[in-house]
Design a protein around this motif. Structure first.
Motif, PDB file in Angstrom:
ATOM      1  N   ASP A   1       4.716   4.112  -8.957  1.00 21.38           N
ATOM      2  CA  ASP A   1       4.531   4.697 -10.280  1.00 21.38           C
ATOM      3  C   ASP A   1       3.248   4.230 -10.942  1.00 21.38           C
TER       4      ASP A   1
ATOM      5  N   LEU B   1       0.827  -1.222   0.000  1.00 25.69           N
ATOM      6  CA  LEU B   1       0.000   0.000   0.000  1.00 25.69           C
ATOM      7  C   LEU B   1       0.853   1.260   0.000  1.00 25.69           C
ATOM      8  N   ASP B   2       1.896   1.233  -0.803  1.00 23.79           N
ATOM      9  CA  ASP B   2       2.729   2.431  -0.901  1.00 23.79           C
ATOM     10  C   ASP B   2       2.375   3.221  -2.159  1.00 23.79           C
TER      11      ASP B   2
ATOM     12  N   PRO C   1       1.493   6.195  -2.626  1.00 27.79           N
ATOM     13  CA  PRO C   1       2.099   7.514  -2.826  1.00 27.79           C
ATOM     14  C   PRO C   1       3.444   7.480  -3.537  1.00 27.79           C
ATOM     15  N   ILE C   2       4.185   6.379  -3.397  1.00 29.14           N
ATOM     16  CA  ILE C   2       5.469   6.363  -4.089  1.00 29.14           C
ATOM     17  C   ILE C   2       5.452   5.421  -5.280  1.00 29.14           C
TER      18      ILE C   2
ATOM     19  N   PHE D   1       9.730   7.081 -11.123  1.00 30.64           N
ATOM     20  CA  PHE D   1       9.738   8.284 -10.287  1.00 30.64           C
ATOM     21  C   PHE D   1       9.874   9.578 -11.093  1.00 30.64           C
TER      22      PHE D   1
END
Lengths: 363, 180, 571
Positions: free
Chosen positions: C135, C129-130, C132-133, C242
């Motif tokens: 792609d 559940l990352d 936000p980072i 990123f």
């Protein structure tokens, strides 16, 4: 006249001039402070003179009071860039502020502001020129001030100043009549004398031993008409038609800045001070206090001047108090009030007192 | 349009002279003169900033000094006046916070564009941007008021963290996979 | 491969999706059939261009078929005389269930919803559940389905599984194993499409991990397609990683210019900067794939040797000045043109128009770019638009790599003026001395030796900065749109060519510098384009008659969806 006597007169004149000038400057401060208090603000409280303002408690107190503000204001007027718009009639544009300023200053020559007792034991006025026609002189000269305004409005060659000038002249004509007429009963009352000193002296005694013989008590209507007309003559709210910021930007002085504007400004406040002085002399007993007899000698003289000045300043405060209370009249309302109310009232007042005085003199 | 005629009462004689009204007004202003001022002497006295006030948007660090922003660019996306501009970057593998992987290389907020709507704070999944109690900014040029990352962190400071999301992630990593 | 064959399209069957009758092609699976009905069956592992494995279980639906009496074989009817539906007691996976006549499907029943919720919950158990980072956020199926079909909150309080992150599994692909949901799309792709099986799962249960075979890495020229088909952010492009969030990207349909296959692509750009190129599905050309090599072509936009200034003999000048001088050359003396197979059809056509106004014969050449084809999506002809030059009549034979004819003509002085568009002729057998002999006008996107010695330099827009069309090896006209604005100072669109045309024709031959206007002219002038217009070309391209060129020895070999014609004739 000997030359040292001449020098004394010049010295006295300069003294009075500087006092009135600084009074005018502090009247501006008072105006700002009164406005602030009425509106729940603080008012000018920042300006500090280095050494004086640095004194621990007093300096801070004076600073908070804004006592040094007039100095800053005055310096600002002096040192600001002085632009002259390209579209003005230069000669009259420069002349107008002086014309507004000089009559205001001149009127004070005949205003008695205290008394002294000379070697002969006679009570003499403290005045620059004790003219027999003092009040006529004041009326005549102070009404010249309007020329400064009209000329400024016209010479600015711009629409708002022009409208301001027109309004000033119309207002001046309308209220000058009532102003003059309201005074006539007073002169009648004091045996036809136009000398302000005589009028003040006439208010010294008590009637029936307890009633102060102040003119305002006998002629309240005259006083009211005179006061209202005085507001109009000095262009103070609610009669500040010539300036009326909300519809004419700044009226007659829109195109003026820096020192020239300062002259108008000081002129206006001098007008208020002198007007208040005249009102005090005519209606509020001058330097007299009821039930108090002024002692002779220097102390009495100083006391008389103090009493006069305090009364005068109180009236100046009333001017400001009214200004921050009332909104401006509409232009047509100003005219209606002047011509349809005050003038008939003044005439009726004159007739009434003429009859009364005639009746009194019969007995 | 329907018009309604309002009845105007005729003025009494006293009212026609204006004088009672003037005196009434003067009474009110006189009373006002003795009340304490209601104004604030601004630069010396500061207003109490209420909870939830939306001041200048700032970037914050967590109590361990880790920069919380991971440059997900959601604030940039949601920003109505497009005041935010982020250049994302990768965290160096040698760094203490390498497990977070991503951090902003550049983070700009154009304070001249910002409308203080607080959408950025609301949208931030990392709780890294907060509208705090700073409300007056000044500068000599437009460039100066485009706040860069270091300036934003300086304004934001450190706020308490409720989740320590990434620290928990690292704990899991340190605990390791029981299978391996 | 599980692509449906063309024959099946004629036969249709009627099925009932949530009691609504839908006519669908026979033989397709329920995921596709429900999509025909306008509904969605969420799925991860199923991919229309890959084999079906059915290991994600996300596409569970309830299914039933009309019952038949066992004894008589008669259809069973209910009280009202309708066919009785025999529901399968457990849900079935939609991807591995093919339609049959009268089949009933429930895609919104509570059982189906429960199933999806359960599957989502299990998938999310070890997912980091990352977002936000990550792609993939914004185009992540896990994100989308968690929102649409998930339960909305997590009951999992234990520590999540830890797997390797930031793993380099190939020169262009980075793997984050924690995010992997084990759909195996990438494994199947490598096996079935890329023909380079290097990926596989190791370990079991929750610890299953995607990895490369020992000593192997994912380095084939199609590796980035695994990133495209990865439904989550497990496989990421090292180049795009990123760089930019996908929701900022403006998606512009474009064409891969690296070979005559003409892969359909999508160019993702933001504020005039291109961030990535991904394939666009075209079942007749490239399915959903494209080569890795075509994904970095956007770098030519900001290349160091990019030419952005009009100049005359090395002196910068205004565009009008350069074009006027070029037209003066063309109108005086014998001219020749070296065009490029990388130009759009419109540009090639305008060059023929320009040549027609020059006095005498104006021969034109193209420079060939031949390399070995890989049999998939890179053909032997690495020029995307040789057929455009043929159709527009710019050339009438297959181009060669060396311009020997031109070399001779320059040597003998037969060619006094030379327009070179988009090619470095010093690489094609023309010497610098020969260039110096003629009045060379170089129109190109990059600085090169030809530009160095040309009299006039005119900057050219890259394929990303203009709109137009290419004709690929199938004689399929394919459009591309403008993704980013051109460099400052370069005339937009086709203006370089239309203004040159107007100048050469003394202002008589004026065409608006838009592909639409040029296509109006081409439809009138070229038989193959009759009744075609730029706007009428569908997004998947339009085949045009190729009979006129049947005898030409094209170099392309067999590739995906393409059989060379000459090869057939030879056989």
């Amino acid at each position: 006249m000997e030359w040292n006597e001449l020098l004394l007169i010049v010295f006295k004149a300069l003294l009075v001039l500087s006092v009135v000038m600084s009074l005018a400057a502090y009247a501006v401060l008072a105006e700002r402070k009164v406005a602030a208090w009425v509106q729940g603000r603080v008012g000018p409280n920042r300006t500090q003179i280095p050494l004086l303002g640095g004194i621990p408690i007093i300096g801070t107190f004076l600073t908070r009071l804004g006592v040094f503000q007039p100095a800053a204001d005055g310096l600002k007027f002096l040192f600001k860039e002085e632009p002259t718009p390209g579209h003005v009639n230069k000669f009259y544009y420069l002349l107008a502020p002086m014309i507004a300023f000089i009559p205001a200053m001149t009127t004070m020559t005949v205003l008695p502001f205290g008394q002294y007792v000379n070697e002969a034991g006679e009570v003499q006025p403290l005045v620059l020129a004790n003219l027999d026609i003092g009040i006529l002189f004041i009326l005549a000269v102070s009404s010249l001030g309007v020329y400064g305004i009209v000329l400024g409005g016209w010479a600015s060659n711009s629409k708002f100043p022009f409208l301001g000038g027109i309004r000033a002249s119309a207002q001046m004509i309308s209220y000058e009549l009532s102003l003059g007429l309201s005074l006539l009963p007073v002169f009648l009352w004091f045996g036809g004398s136009l000398n302000l000193f005589n009028i003040v002296q006439g208010q010294t005694d008590l009637l029936f031993g307890f009633l102060p013989q102040w003119t305002i008590l006998f002629q309240p209507l005259s006083a009211l008409i005179f006061l209202v007309a005085l507001f109009a003559e000095t262009n103070r709210l609610p009669f500040d038609m010539p300036e009326s910021e909300t519809d004419l930007v700044a009226g007659y002085n829109t195109e003026y800045g820096a020192f020239k504007f300062g002259l108008y400004f000081v002129g206006e406040y001098t007008h208020i001070i002198i007007g208040s002085g005249v009102f005090v002399a005519l209606f509020l007993g001058g330097w007299n206090l009821p039930w108090v007899t002024l002692p002779a000698g220097l102390f009495g003289t100083v006391l008389s001047v103090l009493i006069f000045v305090i009364k005068m300043l109180a009236l100046v405060f009333v001017f400001m108090w009214v200004r921050w209370t009332l909104p401006r009249f509409r232009y047509d309302q100003v005219m209606t009030l002047g011509w349809r109310w005050l003038l008939p009232l003044a005439v009726a007042n004159l007739v009434f007192y003429a009859i009364i005085i005639a009746v009194i003199e019969q007995f | 349009m329907a018009t309604k005629v309002l009845e105007r009462k005729p003025l009494s004689l006293a009212e026609q002279t204006y004088l009672p009204q003037i005196l009434g007004g003067m009474k009110i202003t006189l009373r006002n003169m003795f009340k304490p001022p209601v104004t604030l002497e601004y630069p010396d006295e500061r207003p109490d900033i209420p909870e939830g006030y939306r001041g200048v948007p700032t970037l914050v660090k967590d109590p361990n000094g880790r920069e919380k922003c991971v440059s997900c660019q959601l604030c940039e996306f949601v920003c109505p006046p497009r005041a935010i501009r982020i250049t994302p970057g990768e965290i160096d593998a040698e760094s203490d916070t390498a497990h977070v992987e991503k951090a902003p290389k550049e983070f700009e907020i154009n304070m001249l564009r910002c409308i203080y709507c607080g959408f950025c704070q609301e949208v931030c999944p990392e709780e890294a941007i907060f509208l705090q109690d700073i409300f007056s900014l000044s500068g000599y040029s437009r460039e100066e008021l485009v706040y860069q990352k270091d300036k934003l962190y300086e304004l934001g400071g450190t706020l308490p963290d409720q989740h320590y999301k990434w620290d928990r992630k690292r704990e899991a990593e340190l605990a390791g996979n029981p299978h391996h | 491969m599980s692509t449906m064959s063309d024959d099946n399209k004629q036969d249709t069957v009627t099925i009932y999706v949530d009691d609504q009758p839908v006519e669908v092609p026979a033989g397709i699976n329920l995921v596709e059939a429900v999509a025909v009905a306008g509904k969605e069956v969420p799925h991860y592992c199923y991919h229309p261009k890959l084999s079906v494995v059915g290991n994600c279980r996300m596409c569970l639906v309830e299914m039933g078929t009309p019952g038949r009496d066992r004894a008589t074989g008669e259809p069973m009817l209910d009280e009202e005389g309708n066919p009785k539906i025999m529901w399968v007691p457990k849900p079935v996976i939609g991807c591995a269930t093919n339609v049959s006549p009268g089949m009933h499907v429930k895609t919104e029943s509570s059982l189906v919803k429960d199933c999806r919720e359960g599957v989502m919950e299990f998938l999310l158990v070890n997912h980091p559940l990352d977002c936000p980072i990550c792609d993939q956020a914004g185009e992540c199926r896990l994100q989308e389905f968690a929102t649409d079909y998930g339960r909305g909150y997590s009951r999992f309080v234990e520590q999540k599984n830890v797997k390797p992150k930031r793993t380099r599994i190939g020169p262009r692909v980075t793997l984050d194993d924690e995010r992997c949901i084990l759909c195996s799309r990438c494994i199947r792709f490598c096996e079935e499409v890329a023909d380079d099986p290097v990926l596989g799962f190791i370990d079991r249960g929750s610890y299953t991990t995607l990895t490369t075979f020992p000593g192997k890495e994912l380095d084939n020229n199609y590796s980035l397609n695994t990133v495209d088909i990865c439904p989550v952010g497990a496989l990421t492009s090292t180049d795009f990683r990123f760089k930019m969030r996908v929701w900022f990207l403006k998606e512009t349909p474009s064409i891969d210019t690296e070979s005559s296959v003409g892969c359909n692509t999508v160019v993702g750009s933001r504020e005039g900067t291109i961030y990535r190129i991904t394939p666009r599905r075209n079942d007749a050309v490239n399915d959903t794939w494209m080569p890795d090599s075509g994904r970095t072509l956007y770098r030519q936009v900001d290349a160091d040797d990019r030419m952005t200034q009009y100049s005359i003999e090395g002196r910068p000048c205004a565009a009008e000045e350069a074009l006027t001088l070029a037209s003066t050359y063309l109108r005086n003396g014998r001219s020749a043109i070296v065009a490029s197979g990388r130009l759009s059809v419109e540009e090639q056509y305008l060059l023929t128009r320009i040549a027609s106004h020059a006095p005498g014969e104006t021969p034109a050449w193209l420079v060939a770019r031949h390399a070995e084809g890989d049999g998939k999506l890179l053909s032997a002809d690495r020029n995307p638009n040789v057929r455009g030059a043929l159709v527009t009549g710019l050339i009438d034979r297959i181009p060669e790599a060396q311009l020997s004819q031109l070399s001779a003509a320059l040597e003998s002085g037969k060619v006094e003026n030379l327009i070179v568009v988009g090619e470095d002729i010093t690489q094609a057998g023309i010497s610098i001395d020969q260039i110096k002999k003629a009045n060379v006008v170089y129109i190109g996107a990059v600085h090169c030796d030809t530009a160095q010695y040309a009299k006039v330099e005119i900057p050219l827009l890259t394929v990303f900065e203009k709109a137009g069309s290419f004709i690929n090896q199938q004689f399929r006209v394919q459009k591309f749109a403008q993704a980013v604005p051109g460099p400052k100072g370069v005339l937009f669109g086709l203006s370089n060519f239309t203004q040159l045309l107007a100048a050469v024709s003394d202002g008589k031959d004026r065409i608006e510098p838009s592909p639409a206007a040029v296509w109006t002219e081409m439809a009138a002038a070229i038989d193959e384009f009759k009744e075609l217009s730029f706007s009428a070309i569908p997004s998947t391209g339009q085949l045009i008659p190729a009979d006129r060129f049947a005898d030409l020895p094209f170099v392309e070999g067999k590739s995906l969806h393409f059989e060379p014609r000459t090869a057939v004739a030879d056989a």
